[in-house]
Motif scaffolding. Sequence first.
Motif, PDB file in Angstrom:
ATOM      1  N   VAL A  54      25.167  82.731  37.704  1.00 57.19           N
ATOM      2  CA  VAL A  54      25.236  81.338  38.138  1.00 57.19           C
ATOM      3  C   VAL A  54      26.662  80.850  37.910  1.00 57.19           C
ATOM      4  O   VAL A  54      27.226  81.049  36.823  1.00 57.19           O
ATOM      5  N   ILE A  55      27.261  80.244  38.926  1.00 57.07           N
ATOM      6  CA  ILE A  55      28.660  79.826  38.827  1.00 57.07           C
ATOM      7  C   ILE A  55      28.772  78.309  38.888  1.00 57.07           C
ATOM      8  O   ILE A  55      28.227  77.663  39.787  1.00 57.07           O
ATOM      9  N   GLN A  56      29.468  77.757  37.891  1.00 58.60           N
ATOM     10  CA  GLN A  56      29.816  76.338  37.867  1.00 58.60           C
ATOM     11  C   GLN A  56      31.285  76.225  38.268  1.00 58.60           C
ATOM     12  O   GLN A  56      32.178  76.605  37.516  1.00 58.60           O
ATOM     13  N   TRP A  57      31.554  75.718  39.474  1.00 61.18           N
ATOM     14  CA  TRP A  57      32.928  75.601  39.945  1.00 61.18           C
ATOM     15  C   TRP A  57      33.569  74.325  39.408  1.00 61.18           C
ATOM     16  O   TRP A  57      32.929  73.288  39.318  1.00 61.18           O
ATOM     17  N   ARG A  58      34.850  74.417  39.062  1.00 59.44           N
ATOM     18  CA  ARG A  58      35.607  73.272  38.580  1.00 59.44           C
ATOM     19  C   ARG A  58      36.800  73.033  39.507  1.00 59.44           C
ATOM     20  O   ARG A  58      37.543  73.966  39.827  1.00 59.44           O
ATOM     21  N   ASP A  59      36.986  71.796  39.916  1.00 59.35           N
ATOM     22  CA  ASP A  59      38.110  71.406  40.773  1.00 59.35           C
ATOM     23  C   ASP A  59      38.947  70.391  39.997  1.00 59.35           C
ATOM     24  O   ASP A  59      38.620  69.204  39.944  1.00 59.35           O
ATOM     25  N   GLU A  60      40.033  70.857  39.375  1.00 54.08           N
ATOM     26  CA  GLU A  60      40.794  69.960  38.513  1.00 54.08           C
ATOM     27  C   GLU A  60      41.561  68.905  39.302  1.00 54.08           C
ATOM     28  O   GLU A  60      41.844  67.824  38.773  1.00 54.08           O
ATOM     29  N   LEU A  61      41.895  69.185  40.554  1.00 51.68           N
ATOM     30  CA  LEU A  61      42.559  68.163  41.368  1.00 51.68           C
ATOM     31  C   LEU A  61      41.598  67.009  41.661  1.00 51.68           C
ATOM     32  O   LEU A  61      41.982  65.833  41.605  1.00 51.68           O
ATOM     33  N   PHE A  62      40.337  67.349  41.957  1.00 48.48           N
ATOM     34  CA  PHE A  62      39.351  66.284  42.124  1.00 48.48           C
ATOM     35  C   PHE A  62      39.116  65.563  40.798  1.00 48.48           C
ATOM     36  O   PHE A  62      38.968  64.335  40.761  1.00 48.48           O
ATOM     37  N   SER A  63      39.089  66.316  39.693  1.00 42.25           N
ATOM     38  CA  SER A  63      38.892  65.683  38.386  1.00 42.25           C
ATOM     39  C   SER A  63      39.965  64.642  38.122  1.00 42.25           C
ATOM     40  O   SER A  63      39.686  63.556  37.592  1.00 42.25           O
ATOM     41  N   LYS A  64      41.207  64.946  38.520  1.00 37.82           N
ATOM     42  CA  LYS A  64      42.278  63.967  38.333  1.00 37.82           C
ATOM     43  C   LYS A  64      42.025  62.725  39.180  1.00 37.82           C
ATOM     44  O   LYS A  64      42.194  61.589  38.703  1.00 37.82           O
ATOM     45  N   ILE A  65      41.629  62.916  40.438  1.00 38.06           N
ATOM     46  CA  ILE A  65      41.319  61.769  41.309  1.00 38.06           C
ATOM     47  C   ILE A  65      40.242  60.909  40.661  1.00 38.06           C
ATOM     48  O   ILE A  65      40.334  59.674  40.623  1.00 38.06           O
ATOM     49  N   ARG A  66      39.226  61.544  40.135  1.00 40.94           N
ATOM     50  CA  ARG A  66      38.112  60.812  39.514  1.00 40.94           C
ATOM     51  C   ARG A  66      38.588  60.046  38.286  1.00 40.94           C
ATOM     52  O   ARG A  66      38.249  58.868  38.101  1.00 40.94           O
ATOM     53  N   PHE A  67      39.405  60.695  37.442  1.00 40.30           N
ATOM     54  CA  PHE A  67      39.892  60.015  36.246  1.00 40.30           C
ATOM     55  C   PHE A  67      40.811  58.841  36.594  1.00 40.30           C
ATOM     56  O   PHE A  67      40.859  57.835  35.877  1.00 40.30           O
ATOM     57  N   LEU A  68      41.521  58.947  37.690  1.00 40.34           N
ATOM     58  CA  LEU A  68      42.438  57.873  38.081  1.00 40.34           C
ATOM     59  C   LEU A  68      41.723  56.690  38.711  1.00 40.34           C
ATOM     60  O   LEU A  68      42.111  55.530  38.495  1.00 40.34           O
TER      61      LEU A  68
END
Length: 409
Positions: A54-68
Amino acid sequence: MNTLNLEKYASLIVKTSLNLQPNQILVITSPIECTPFTRLLAQTAYQEGARDVVIQWRDELFSKIRFLYAPEEIFEEFPDWQKEFYISYVRQGAAFLSISASDPELMHDVEPKRMMKAQKASSTALKEYRERLMSNKNVWSVISIPTSAWARKVFPALQEDEALDKLWETIVMTVRVDTDDPIRSWNEHRASLRTRINFLNGCSFKALHYKNSIGTDLTIELPKNHQWLGGSESTPDGLEFFPNMPTEEVFTLPLKSGVNGKAVSSKPLNYNGNLIDQFSLTFKRGKIVDFSAEKGYETLKTLIETDEGSHYLGEVALVPYDSPISASNILFFNTLFDENASCHLAIGKAYPVCIKNGDNMSPEELQKIGVNDSLTHVDFMIGTRDLEIIGETLEGEKILVFNNGNFAF
């Protein structure tokens, strides 16, 4: 990175780092930039008999958008479905693999308090999951492969392709994939680390005193019945695995109230996509009572103020200055590598397995004997070429543990 080395690396991770068993589930957390290698890992796991991957993908560029841009209150929430995901698989005895490969400064313009709220919400919701992994009730491991943003930070003078190739070459060396038989090389490395562990456990130190020329002057008391670990670890059923690859450390835990003096960082710390550099922590009766940082002060402050336990230490780790990763003379801006090039400490939660029978103790029992608890666990590096560590035994004997940055035995 040639295909043969990729396959050797994937096989090493599945067979040795995770020691994946037939019919076991594997959960992989991976950046989307690492997709091709993650798929290779999944294929290898299935070929070795995994029940499922089972794979949990992480998108750190989206994470930055969300945090901003997301409303701040959202970071105090943690979705029930995500909690159920981790709790369900950890209770099924799944193995967990995390790929550490982030852009070291991606989040430098994100408000640290927003990230802290998200981390606290996650850590609180996944308390059972975290405690099972930190007590080795489930197999877990952290590994890494290069990404473009990370490689450019490590090798800024090189073109992107050259930087990626150079970082791949370095990682292959640090995880011993460049040897004829990586699995045999890791078995030999495990035996070497055990020699150090056996010596340290035989000394039964009650305290360690650190001192070097950059300002570290620190005394760390160790609790009764502490034990040094390193290299491979084992589940309660005796299944052996490597939690980190690479790894050069042997480690234990401090007495929560027994740390006094000053610790000065020897390398930058990449924390949640922000760099903290040239920092120091001052301790009194275990607690951080003062701190400074030339870069990332607010991020450091936010880390320390995560909860009550983040004002104390949870790990004491010894790594020789002449370790292979240190000898590469590369600053990785990635704790998985930098912590294995330097003696380090960790702010926050201690590993219960560093106390004899600690994995079977309740939180209250652990607290009573001085084992720190926290929602966080963050390593920071203090090792230098001239670091000296003197251990004091229960009988009052002084033993030189480190001299000129390396083991003295």
